[in-house]
Design a protein around this motif. Sequence first.
Motif, PDB file in Angstrom:
ATOM      1  N   UNK A  37       0.833  -1.191   0.000  1.00  0.00           N
ATOM      2  CA  UNK A  37       0.000   0.000   0.000  1.00  0.00           C
ATOM      3  C   UNK A  37       0.874   1.248   0.000  1.00  0.00           C
ATOM      4  N   UNK A  38       0.388   2.278  -0.671  1.00  0.00           N
ATOM      5  CA  UNK A  38       1.080   3.557  -0.686  1.00  0.00           C
ATOM      6  C   UNK A  38       0.121   4.654  -0.259  1.00  0.00           C
ATOM      7  N   UNK A  39       0.682   5.704   0.301  1.00  0.00           N
ATOM      8  CA  UNK A  39      -0.110   6.864   0.717  1.00  0.00           C
ATOM      9  C   UNK A  39       0.709   8.113   0.422  1.00  0.00           C
ATOM     10  N   UNK A  40       0.067   9.050  -0.246  1.00  0.00           N
ATOM     11  CA  UNK A  40       0.728  10.310  -0.553  1.00  0.00           C
ATOM     12  C   UNK A  40      -0.046  11.448   0.081  1.00  0.00           C
ATOM     13  N   UNK A  41       0.670  12.306   0.786  1.00  0.00           N
ATOM     14  CA  UNK A  41       0.057  13.452   1.444  1.00  0.00           C
ATOM     15  C   UNK A  41       0.320  14.706   0.632  1.00  0.00           C
ATOM     16  N   UNK A  42      -0.668  15.557   0.581  1.00  0.00           N
ATOM     17  CA  UNK A  42      -0.517  16.826  -0.126  1.00  0.00           C
ATOM     18  C   UNK A  42      -1.282  17.905   0.617  1.00  0.00           C
ATOM     19  N   UNK A  88      10.270  13.563   3.573  1.00  0.00           N
ATOM     20  CA  UNK A  88      10.510  14.702   2.681  1.00  0.00           C
ATOM     21  C   UNK A  88       9.567  14.682   1.483  1.00  0.00           C
ATOM     22  N   UNK A  89       9.165  13.487   1.093  1.00  0.00           N
ATOM     23  CA  UNK A  89       8.256  13.341  -0.040  1.00  0.00           C
ATOM     24  C   UNK A  89       6.821  13.114   0.402  1.00  0.00           C
ATOM     25  N   UNK A  90       6.581  13.161   1.721  1.00  0.00           N
ATOM     26  CA  UNK A  90       5.232  12.955   2.253  1.00  0.00           C
ATOM     27  C   UNK A  90       4.613  11.671   1.734  1.00  0.00           C
ATOM     28  N   UNK A  91       5.401  10.610   1.718  1.00  0.00           N
ATOM     29  CA  UNK A  91       4.930   9.339   1.189  1.00  0.00           C
ATOM     30  C   UNK A  91       5.102   8.254   2.234  1.00  0.00           C
TER      31      UNK A  91
END
Length: 126
Positions: free
Chosen positions: A20-25, A75-78
């Motif tokens: 699973x992956x999660x990206x924050x923005x 740093x990549x919010x991942x």
Amino acid sequence: QVQLVESGGGLVQAGGSLRLSCTASGRTFSSDAMGWFRQAPGKERVFVAAISWGGGWTYYAHSVKGRFTISGDNAKNTLYLQMNSLKPEDTAVYYCVAGHRIDQVNRRSPYEYDYWGQGTQVTVSK
């Protein structure tokens, strides 16, 4: 506004793996810790794993320890969750979470986390 977007869910046979992956923005997003919760049909939402960027710790629910690995890049919010040796009881909707300040004593509590994703379905067949 902060958004967390999960991906990587799906259908897998027992014994298989998923990542699973999660990206924050969002503007000026920063977090002390991120993690994963899951909710099976008819059951409460429960803690799976968490990672602290500042504290340098990772923490797992007993039911997944040794099978799941949480990692990420602040740093990549991942955020990632590598899930191996999956079991039918792992079937649930998995939610990515993030919190500005996490009390280690309460890190299993959903109330410690400020932001939640919409969830991604993981289904493990027998």
